[in-house]
Motif scaffolding. Structure first.
Motif, PDB file in Angstrom:
ATOM      1  N   UNK A  26       0.919  -1.261  -0.257  1.00 30.64           N
ATOM      2  CA  UNK A  26      -0.031  -0.032   0.036  1.00 30.64           C
ATOM      3  C   UNK A  26       0.845   1.271  -0.072  1.00 30.64           C
ATOM      4  N   UNK A  27       1.964   1.210   0.773  1.00 28.20           N
ATOM      5  CA  UNK A  27       2.914   2.625   0.620  1.00 28.20           C
ATOM      6  C   UNK A  27       3.505   2.678  -0.572  1.00 28.20           C
ATOM      7  N   UNK A  28       3.776   1.405  -1.303  1.00 31.32           N
ATOM      8  CA  UNK A  28       4.375   1.407  -2.811  1.00 31.32           C
ATOM      9  C   UNK A  28       3.087   2.349  -3.899  1.00 31.32           C
ATOM     10  N   UNK A  29       1.915   1.827  -3.455  1.00 28.95           N
ATOM     11  CA  UNK A  29       0.909   2.324  -4.254  1.00 28.95           C
ATOM     12  C   UNK A  29       0.721   3.900  -4.047  1.00 28.95           C
ATOM     13  N   UNK A  30       0.753   4.154  -2.750  1.00 31.21           N
ATOM     14  CA  UNK A  30       0.503   5.620  -2.412  1.00 31.21           C
ATOM     15  C   UNK A  30       1.687   6.443  -2.916  1.00 31.21           C
ATOM     16  N   UNK A  31       2.849   5.766  -3.041  1.00 29.04           N
ATOM     17  CA  UNK A  31       3.937   6.669  -3.397  1.00 29.04           C
ATOM     18  C   UNK A  31       3.683   6.764  -4.778  1.00 29.04           C
ATOM     19  N   UNK A  32       3.277   5.652  -5.847  1.00 27.65           N
ATOM     20  CA  UNK A  32       3.001   5.906  -7.051  1.00 27.65           C
ATOM     21  C   UNK A  32       2.063   7.011  -7.510  1.00 27.65           C
ATOM     22  N   UNK A  33       0.756   6.727  -6.523  1.00 28.13           N
ATOM     23  CA  UNK A  33      -0.446   7.862  -6.718  1.00 28.13           C
ATOM     24  C   UNK A  33       0.198   9.239  -6.425  1.00 28.13           C
ATOM     25  N   UNK A  34       0.966   9.389  -5.458  1.00 27.11           N
ATOM     26  CA  UNK A  34       1.533  10.853  -5.283  1.00 27.11           C
ATOM     27  C   UNK A  34       2.405  11.328  -6.327  1.00 27.11           C
ATOM     28  N   UNK A  52       1.403  14.759 -13.166  1.00 26.70           N
ATOM     29  CA  UNK A  52       0.151  15.663 -13.705  1.00 26.70           C
ATOM     30  C   UNK A  52       0.193  17.155 -13.538  1.00 26.70           C
ATOM     31  N   UNK A  53       0.728  17.851 -12.495  1.00 28.07           N
ATOM     32  CA  UNK A  53       0.624  18.952 -12.143  1.00 28.07           C
ATOM     33  C   UNK A  53       1.920  19.858 -12.585  1.00 28.07           C
ATOM     34  N   UNK A  54       2.891  18.907 -13.011  1.00 23.30           N
ATOM     35  CA  UNK A  54       4.317  19.666 -13.431  1.00 23.30           C
ATOM     36  C   UNK A  54       4.342  19.363 -14.933  1.00 23.30           C
ATOM     37  N   UNK A  55       4.827  20.621 -15.469  1.00 25.21           N
ATOM     38  CA  UNK A  55       5.100  20.638 -16.972  1.00 25.21           C
ATOM     39  C   UNK A  55       6.315  19.457 -17.090  1.00 25.21           C
ATOM     40  N   UNK A  56       6.214  18.710 -18.598  1.00 21.98           N
ATOM     41  CA  UNK A  56       6.936  17.818 -18.514  1.00 21.98           C
ATOM     42  C   UNK A  56       8.435  18.254 -19.003  1.00 21.98           C
TER      43      UNK A  56
END
Length: 72
Positions: free
Chosen positions: A16-24, A30-34
């Motif tokens: 779950x920590x890994x999933x949370x990390x990936x989601x964060x 998504x909010x940062x320009x590429x």
């Protein structure tokens, strides 16, 4: 440390920590320009590799123990 502000995070299973990390991470991307598409591609590739073969990774507690044990 930010985890101290959210003590429930420490109680989560490693998966779950890994999933949370990936989601964060995805939220940040998504909010940062590429600015660095190579970095985003690398992280995505590593995440996909983990999803396919979670048995190939070590939990942070084991990695940290190995690092500390290797210090003089």
């Amino acid at each position: 440390m930010i985890a101290e502000r959210f003590p429930g995070i420490a109680q989560l299973p490693d998966e779950d920590k890994m999933t949370l990390m990936a989601e964060l991470w995805q939220d940040v991307m998504d909010d940062t320009p590429a600015e660095n598409p190579a970095l985003a591609e690398f992280v995505e590739g590593r995440w996909q590799e983990y999803r396919k073969h979670p048995e190939r990774v070590s939990p942070w507690s084991e990695v940290k123990a190995r690092i500390l044990a290797s210090r003089p």
